[in-house]
Structures are given as structure tokens and as C-alpha cells.
Design a protein around this motif. Structure first.
Motif, PDB file in Angstrom:
ATOM      1  N   THR A   1     -11.196 -11.768  -1.134  1.00  0.00           N
ATOM      2  CA  THR A   1     -12.602 -12.007  -0.769  1.00  0.00           C
ATOM      3  C   THR A   1     -13.035 -11.093   0.367  1.00  0.00           C
ATOM      4  OG1 THR A   1     -12.343 -14.330  -1.400  1.00  0.00           O
ATOM      5  CG2 THR A   1     -14.255 -13.764  -0.069  1.00  0.00           C
ATOM      6  N   THR A   2     -12.173 -10.989   1.372  1.00  0.00           N
ATOM      7  CA  THR A   2     -12.489 -10.154   2.534  1.00  0.00           C
ATOM      8  C   THR A   2     -12.670  -8.696   2.147  1.00  0.00           C
ATOM      9  OG1 THR A   2     -11.295 -11.621   4.029  1.00  0.00           O
ATOM     10  CG2 THR A   2     -11.641  -9.371   4.778  1.00  0.00           C
ATOM     11  N   GLN A   3     -11.702  -8.162   1.401  1.00  0.00           N
ATOM     12  CA  GLN A   3     -11.668  -6.729   1.158  1.00  0.00           C
ATOM     13  C   GLN A   3     -12.640  -6.272   0.072  1.00  0.00           C
ATOM     14  OE1 GLN A   3      -7.468  -6.618   0.464  1.00  0.00           O
ATOM     15  NE2 GLN A   3      -6.969  -6.394   2.632  1.00  0.00           N
ATOM     16  N   LEU A   4     -12.865  -7.111  -0.937  1.00  0.00           N
ATOM     17  CA  LEU A   4     -13.775  -6.716  -2.008  1.00  0.00           C
ATOM     18  C   LEU A   4     -15.241  -6.973  -1.664  1.00  0.00           C
ATOM     19  CD1 LEU A   4     -11.936  -7.835  -5.282  1.00  0.00           C
ATOM     20  CD2 LEU A   4     -12.280  -5.517  -4.441  1.00  0.00           C
ATOM     21  N   PHE A   5     -15.516  -8.002  -0.880  1.00  0.00           N
ATOM     22  CA  PHE A   5     -16.910  -8.412  -0.670  1.00  0.00           C
ATOM     23  C   PHE A   5     -17.353  -8.362   0.795  1.00  0.00           C
ATOM     24  CE2 PHE A   5     -15.196 -10.820  -4.326  1.00  0.00           C
ATOM     25  CZ  PHE A   5     -15.945 -10.225  -5.327  1.00  0.00           C
ATOM     26  N   PHE A   6     -16.495  -8.852   1.704  1.00  0.00           N
ATOM     27  CA  PHE A   6     -16.912  -8.966   3.099  1.00  0.00           C
ATOM     28  C   PHE A   6     -16.962  -7.610   3.807  1.00  0.00           C
ATOM     29  CE2 PHE A   6     -16.082 -10.220   7.601  1.00  0.00           C
ATOM     30  CZ  PHE A   6     -17.260 -10.928   7.797  1.00  0.00           C
ATOM     31  N   ILE A   7     -15.889  -6.820   3.651  1.00  0.00           N
ATOM     32  CA  ILE A   7     -15.838  -5.521   4.331  1.00  0.00           C
ATOM     33  C   ILE A   7     -16.972  -4.586   3.910  1.00  0.00           C
ATOM     34  CG2 ILE A   7     -14.493  -3.373   4.517  1.00  0.00           C
ATOM     35  CD1 ILE A   7     -12.022  -4.994   4.840  1.00  0.00           C
ATOM     36  N   PRO A   8     -17.264  -4.431   2.603  1.00  0.00           N
ATOM     37  CA  PRO A   8     -18.394  -3.550   2.254  1.00  0.00           C
ATOM     38  C   PRO A   8     -19.719  -3.964   2.883  1.00  0.00           C
ATOM     39  CG  PRO A   8     -17.067  -4.005   0.307  1.00  0.00           C
ATOM     40  CD  PRO A   8     -16.547  -4.903   1.391  1.00  0.00           C
ATOM     41  N   MET A   9     -19.891  -5.261   3.167  1.00  0.00           N
ATOM     42  CA  MET A   9     -21.140  -5.721   3.782  1.00  0.00           C
ATOM     43  C   MET A   9     -21.168  -5.478   5.287  1.00  0.00           C
ATOM     44  SD  MET A   9     -22.189  -9.265   1.845  1.00  0.00           S
ATOM     45  CE  MET A   9     -20.703 -10.144   2.353  1.00  0.00           C
ATOM     46  N   VAL A  10     -20.047  -5.742   5.962  1.00  0.00           N
ATOM     47  CA  VAL A  10     -20.070  -5.719   7.432  1.00  0.00           C
ATOM     48  C   VAL A  10     -19.593  -4.410   8.033  1.00  0.00           C
ATOM     49  CG1 VAL A  10     -19.762  -8.223   7.519  1.00  0.00           C
ATOM     50  CG2 VAL A  10     -17.756  -6.728   7.668  1.00  0.00           C
ATOM     51  N   SER A  11     -18.835  -3.601   7.276  1.00  0.00           N
ATOM     52  CA  SER A  11     -18.291  -2.363   7.832  1.00  0.00           C
ATOM     53  C   SER A  11     -19.371  -1.414   8.344  1.00  0.00           C
ATOM     54  CB  SER A  11     -17.415  -1.653   6.793  1.00  0.00           C
ATOM     55  OG  SER A  11     -16.907  -0.449   7.300  1.00  0.00           O
ATOM     56  N   PRO A  12     -20.465  -1.173   7.605  1.00  0.00           N
ATOM     57  CA  PRO A  12     -21.493  -0.276   8.142  1.00  0.00           C
ATOM     58  C   PRO A  12     -22.165  -0.811   9.403  1.00  0.00           C
ATOM     59  CG  PRO A  12     -21.751  -0.574   5.764  1.00  0.00           C
ATOM     60  CD  PRO A  12     -20.779  -1.613   6.231  1.00  0.00           C
ATOM     61  N   VAL A  13     -22.147  -2.133   9.593  1.00  0.00           N
ATOM     62  CA  VAL A  13     -22.830  -2.747  10.736  1.00  0.00           C
ATOM     63  C   VAL A  13     -21.900  -2.866  11.939  1.00  0.00           C
ATOM     64  CG1 VAL A  13     -24.040  -4.807  11.558  1.00  0.00           C
ATOM     65  CG2 VAL A  13     -24.324  -4.047   9.182  1.00  0.00           C
ATOM     66  N   MET A  14     -20.697  -3.400  11.724  1.00  0.00           N
ATOM     67  CA  MET A  14     -19.787  -3.680  12.829  1.00  0.00           C
ATOM     68  C   MET A  14     -18.920  -2.475  13.197  1.00  0.00           C
ATOM     69  SD  MET A  14     -18.564  -7.566  11.858  1.00  0.00           S
ATOM     70  CE  MET A  14     -17.602  -7.709  13.362  1.00  0.00           C
ATOM     71  N   GLY A  15     -18.623  -1.620  12.234  1.00  0.00           N
ATOM     72  CA  GLY A  15     -17.780  -0.466  12.514  1.00  0.00           C
ATOM     73  C   GLY A  15     -16.304  -0.771  12.317  1.00  0.00           C
TER      74      GLY A  15
ATOM     75  N   MET B   1     -15.322   1.613   0.748  1.00  0.00           N
ATOM     76  CA  MET B   1     -14.542   1.843  -0.472  1.00  0.00           C
ATOM     77  C   MET B   1     -13.059   1.604  -0.256  1.00  0.00           C
ATOM     78  SD  MET B   1     -14.612   2.374  -3.619  1.00  0.00           S
ATOM     79  CE  MET B   1     -16.348   2.791  -3.839  1.00  0.00           C
ATOM     80  N   PHE B   2     -12.553   1.910   0.933  1.00  0.00           N
ATOM     81  CA  PHE B   2     -11.152   1.611   1.220  1.00  0.00           C
ATOM     82  C   PHE B   2     -10.908   0.107   1.171  1.00  0.00           C
ATOM     83  CE2 PHE B   2      -9.685   5.620   3.721  1.00  0.00           C
ATOM     84  CZ  PHE B   2      -9.879   6.371   2.570  1.00  0.00           C
ATOM     85  N   GLY B   3     -11.906  -0.660   1.624  1.00  0.00           N
ATOM     86  CA  GLY B   3     -11.805  -2.106   1.502  1.00  0.00           C
ATOM     87  C   GLY B   3     -11.693  -2.530   0.053  1.00  0.00           C
ATOM     88  N   VAL B   4     -12.455  -1.855  -0.830  1.00  0.00           N
ATOM     89  CA  VAL B   4     -12.394  -2.171  -2.264  1.00  0.00           C
ATOM     90  C   VAL B   4     -11.025  -1.813  -2.836  1.00  0.00           C
ATOM     91  CG1 VAL B   4     -13.353  -1.633  -4.525  1.00  0.00           C
ATOM     92  CG2 VAL B   4     -14.873  -1.913  -2.559  1.00  0.00           C
ATOM     93  N   VAL B   5     -10.497  -0.627  -2.458  1.00  0.00           N
ATOM     94  CA  VAL B   5      -9.186  -0.202  -2.966  1.00  0.00           C
ATOM     95  C   VAL B   5      -8.107  -1.211  -2.590  1.00  0.00           C
ATOM     96  CG1 VAL B   5      -7.385   1.560  -2.817  1.00  0.00           C
ATOM     97  CG2 VAL B   5      -9.779   2.241  -2.920  1.00  0.00           C
ATOM     98  N   ILE B   6      -8.053  -1.542  -1.299  1.00  0.00           N
ATOM     99  CA  ILE B   6      -7.035  -2.487  -0.838  1.00  0.00           C
ATOM    100  C   ILE B   6      -7.324  -3.871  -1.387  1.00  0.00           C
ATOM    101  CG2 ILE B   6      -5.969  -3.506   1.210  1.00  0.00           C
ATOM    102  CD1 ILE B   6      -6.558  -0.891   2.674  1.00  0.00           C
ATOM    103  N   GLY B   7      -8.609  -4.185  -1.595  1.00  0.00           N
ATOM    104  CA  GLY B   7      -8.976  -5.461  -2.194  1.00  0.00           C
ATOM    105  C   GLY B   7      -8.495  -5.576  -3.629  1.00  0.00           C
ATOM    106  N   VAL B   8      -8.538  -4.483  -4.377  1.00  0.00           N
ATOM    107  CA  VAL B   8      -8.001  -4.494  -5.747  1.00  0.00           C
ATOM    108  C   VAL B   8      -6.503  -4.780  -5.715  1.00  0.00           C
ATOM    109  CG1 VAL B   8      -7.491  -3.024  -7.738  1.00  0.00           C
ATOM    110  CG2 VAL B   8      -9.778  -2.997  -6.721  1.00  0.00           C
ATOM    111  N   GLY B   9      -5.811  -4.164  -4.746  1.00  0.00           N
ATOM    112  CA  GLY B   9      -4.392  -4.469  -4.584  1.00  0.00           C
ATOM    113  C   GLY B   9      -4.170  -5.933  -4.238  1.00  0.00           C
ATOM    114  N   SER B  10      -5.014  -6.475  -3.361  1.00  0.00           N
ATOM    115  CA  SER B  10      -4.910  -7.893  -3.005  1.00  0.00           C
ATOM    116  C   SER B  10      -5.218  -8.796  -4.193  1.00  0.00           C
ATOM    117  CB  SER B  10      -5.861  -8.216  -1.844  1.00  0.00           C
ATOM    118  OG  SER B  10      -5.494  -7.516  -0.680  1.00  0.00           O
ATOM    119  N   ALA B  11      -6.162  -8.361  -5.044  1.00  0.00           N
ATOM    120  CA  ALA B  11      -6.467  -9.127  -6.255  1.00  0.00           C
ATOM    121  C   ALA B  11      -5.254  -9.167  -7.179  1.00  0.00           C
ATOM    122  CB  ALA B  11      -7.669  -8.516  -6.977  1.00  0.00           C
ATOM    123  N   GLY B  12      -4.533  -8.046  -7.282  1.00  0.00           N
ATOM    124  CA  GLY B  12      -3.292  -8.030  -8.052  1.00  0.00           C
ATOM    125  C   GLY B  12      -2.249  -8.948  -7.447  1.00  0.00           C
TER     126      GLY B  12
END
Length: 438
Positions: free
Chosen positions: A290-304, A141-152
Motif C-alpha cells: 500500500t505504501t509503495q504503490l499508492f502512498f509514495i507516489p502521492m506524497v513524494s513530490p510534496v514531502m521529498g 516510480m521507484f516506489g512503484v518498482v519496490i511496491g511491485v516487489g512487495s506485492a509479490g
């Protein structure tokens, strides 16, 4: 459903705020140089003015961010978010009115003051989300928050590329006003105390005693959080937080150098203008979004978080290394593609910090870590502004115009090395609230 709606309104206001900031960012360099050094490709005065503004902003933020973050724990996230959302309107309005030298100086003065609290927006947004989500899901979710900022940021940069230059600051000021109004009208904050006007005027003695006791506790809490000791106490409470603070410092040391020096280097060497600056930023922030909204939510639980943090910081080093030795104009554009991986770093670092504290201390923790990053904003221009001016001048000790850019990359390399020393979050769990109260 209600929780999702609350987050949605925060995301909209946060998006608009970043849009207003970054719609003007690609044109500030051109306006500053045109006002202070007309018809020149190099301007030491503009470099030093930008660096001075950055240093003062960093100094103020060192003390302001822990205070604002802690006050948000006490008075609510929305209440404190109002401060940065409204303060940024003034400098935008100044350049919307005129862009002559006196107004450019006035812009830098007011931007310095607003910038001191502007950096707290991300800290408060992260704390707001942490109030409403479990520890296990914070990395995503932090990736999404910062991703929203990056989208702005992306939307602002794209708009800057195509909007008439003369209208950019007026449009940015209007968007900033809309963001502040939207925040007040729609964002709800469960952590905010109840409105004192809703309390009955007539109270019993028991009510008065209770209120006096609560007021006394509130005063004690305010006295505690206004002390800079809160930063020291927090960092001493955990090795993970101490190392995270070092990483935040060197990460911002590099990023601050990027902000104060890179555009001047590219303008001097390759004669970049507003359009090229905007195009480079588009590459970077399309990658970031792209990284923060989509990539991080997918890989964060796996890679840490720790692995993502290290990978992102090393990518930042490689990005600057390539840019510093650029031999043709397209090399910096190619290097900017590495920002896809660099933008893994910040959400991962914030997630590591968040998992070290309880929900009642999220604002304090994020504010303290970001205050260490702001400390780097003081040091960064003192290093990179003179270095950039020197190596772009005829008196450079050796011919390497991108030497200051290489030094920016070295700061990210130090942050990368430090990040590898951070223990796994699960092995270093603490309860910061208990430690600080003890």
C-alpha cells in the motif's frame, strides 16, 4: 505506450520472482528446526546456520553487486537479470525433492550461492526504470518498482499461509521457472547492445578497425568495473552518496538482524509457527504494498525523499522497540503495522542515489549502494545470531529475551540520525560519470 508496455513486462517478471522467494520464507524456519532439532522450540544450530548463510551471502554480494550493476550499464539490464532469475531455481528444487537434514544443508549451500546474485535483482530493476523515466519522476516510480516487489512478497506470504506445507517448495520452483521464461520472452531492453549474430560476416577494413576499437574500449571498461575501487570512487564523488551508503549499511544491518533473529525470538517466547509467521508478514507486506504503490507516489513530490527516508527509519526503530518488550502475543502483530511507514525508506534512499548520477551510471550507483548494504549482511549475523542465542538461553546475563530485537532497533535509530545529515538533492547535484572518468 511502448514504454509502459516495457515496464509492465518487467513488473510481471519481478513480481513472479519475489513471489517465488517469499512463498517459502515463512516455512524455512520450521523446516530447518524440524530437520536439525526435532521436537524443540529452541535450536542454536539453526540460528547459527542461518546467520552463517547470511554472512557469506553478504560477503559475496559486497563484490558482486557493483560488478553486476556496472556490467548491466555495459551489456544491458535484461542480460544481467537472467543470472539471479535462474540461480534461485536450484535451492527450491532441492527442498521440493526432500526436506531431510542432508537436503536442508544442501539447500543452505546453494541458497548461499544464489543469494549472492539474488540481491542484484532490485538494483537492476531500478536501473531499468531509471533508463526510461525523467529524474523528477524517479521517486514515485521507484516506489512503484519496490511496491511491485512487495506485492509479490505479499502474494507469496498469503499463499504460504494457505498452501499445503509439503507442496510449497515445488510450487515455488515452478513459479521461479515461469518468471525466468517470462523475462526472456517478453522483457525488452533498450540498453542492450545489438546482437552480434545480426552483424554481417564480411566486413571492410574500416568496419574491422571500428570493431577492434570498440572491443578495446569494452575490455578497458570491464577491467575498470571489476575493481572494487569503483565503490570508493563513487562514494568519494559526493557527500550525499557517502551518507546514503552509511544509511544503507545501518538499514540493512537492522533488516538483516530482523531476518536472522526475529522469528527465532517469537518462536521461543510465544511459540509462533508457520501460520503466525505468515500472518505477521501479511500485515507487514500489505502495509508495504500500500505504501509503495499508492502512498509514495502521492506524497513524494510534496514531502521529498529525505523526509520520507528519515520518517521510515524512525518507524523501524519504534517497531523493534515495541516488539522487544512484547508482553502478549498480539503486541508483535500491532508493532508490524508500523511497517506501513518503515517501507517509505528504501524507495526514498534509492531515489536520492539515482538523482546523483546520470542514466549511464544507474546500474553502477545502485549496485555500489546495495553492496554497502550487503556488507552489513556480513556483520549482522555476527552480532545478532550470538546475541539472540544468548538471551534466549538459560545463561542470559539478565532477563530480557527481546534484547537482541532492541539492538536491531538501535541500528535503525543510527540510520535515522545519519539520514537527517543528508543534504537536499538539489544542492548537491553531481555528474558522477564525469568524476569517475576524470
Amino acid at each position: 505506450m511502448e514504454q509502459s508496455l516495457i515496464s509492465y513486462h518487467l513488473f510481471v517478471s519481478y513480481f513472479l520472482f519475489n513471489l517465488a522467494i517469499f512463498i517459502v520464507y515463512p516455512v524455512i524456519t520450521d523446516f530447518t528446526m524440524e530437520a536439525l532439532c526435532p521436537q524443540k522450540d529452541e535450536c542454536a544450530l539453526a540460528i547459527y546456520l542461518t546467520g552463517f548463510q547470511q554472512a557469506i551471502t553478504g560477503l559475496g554480494s559486497v563484490f558482486a553487486l557493483p560488478l553486476i550493476g556496472s556490467l548491466s550499464d555495459l551489456y544491458g539490464r535484461k542480460t544481467l537479470l537472467t543470472i539471479p532469475f535462474t540461480s534461485f531455481i536450484v535451492p527450491l528444487a532441492i527442498l521440493a525433492y526432500s526436506r531431510t537434514a542432508p537436503f536442508v544443508y544442501a539447500f543452505y549451500v546453494t541458497k548461499t550461492l544464489s543469494g549472492i546474485v539474488e540481491n542484484s535483482t532490485q538494483c537492476l530493476a531500478l536501473a531499468y526504470v531509471a533508463d526510461n523515466i525523467s529524474k523528477e519522476k524517479r521517486g514515485s516510480m521507484f516506489g512503484v518498482v519496490i511496491g511491485v516487489g512487495s506485492a509479490g512478497t505479499l502474494a507469496g506470504t498469503l499463499a504460504a499461509r494457505f498452501l499445503p506445507t509439503a507442496k510449497i517448495f515445488l510450487i515455488a520452483a515452478i513459479i521461479s521457472v515461469v518468471a525466468a521464461v517470462y523475462l526472456q520472452l517478453f522483457v525488452k531492453d533498450k540498453s542492450s547492445p545489438s546482437n552480434p549474430l545480426s552483424q554481417p560476416i564480411m566486413r571492410t577494413e574500416i568496419d574491422r578497425t571500428t570493431i577492434e576499437c570498440e572491443s578495446s574500449q569494452e575490455i578497458q571498461a570491464f577491467t575498470k568495473i571489476t575493481s572494487f575501487r569503483i565503490v570508493i570512487d563513487l562514494l568519494k564523488s559526493s557527500r550525499t552518496l557517502m551518507l546514503a551508503a552509511f544509511v544503507a549499511f545501518f538499514d540493512m544491518l537492522a533488516f538483516g538482524g530482523l531476518q536472522s533473529s526475529l522469528f527465532y525470538y517469537l518462536k521461543a517466547v510465544f511459540q509462533f509457527n508457520k501460520d503466525q509467521f505468515a500472518e505477521m508478514m501479511l500485515i507487514a507486506y500489505i502495509s508495504a504494498t500500500t505504501t509503495q504503490l499508492f502512498f509514495i507516489p502521492m506524497v513524494s513530490p510534496v514531502m521529498g525523499d529525505k523526509l520520507l527516508l528519515s520518517f521510515g527509519l524512525f518507524s523501524g526503530f519504534m517497531m523493534m522497540l515495541l516488539t522487544s518488550i512484547a508482553w502478549v502475543f498480539w503486541v508483535p502483530f500491532s508493532a508490524a503495522l508500523l511497517s506501513f511507514f518503515y517501507f517509505l525508506a528504501l524507495p526514498s534512499l534509492c531515489s536520492i542515489v539515482s538523482k546523483q548520477v546520470g542514466k549511464k551510471d544507474q546500474g553502477m550507483a545502485q549496485g555500489c549502494i546495495l553492496s554497502m548494504a550487503s556488507l552489513a549482511n556480513i556483520v549482522s549475523p555476527l552480532i545478532y545470531s550470538p546475541l539472540t542465542a544468548l538471551f534466549l538461553s538459560d545463561g542470559a546475563p539478565f532477563s530480557y529475551p527481546g534484547f537482541s530485537v532492541l539492538c536491531i532497533g538501535l541500528a535503525w535509530l543510527i540510520a535515522f540520525i545519519t539520514s537527517t545529515m543528508i543534504p537536499s538533492v538539489s544542492s548537491d547535484e553531481i555528474t558522477t560519470a564525469d568524476n569517475l572518468e576524470a
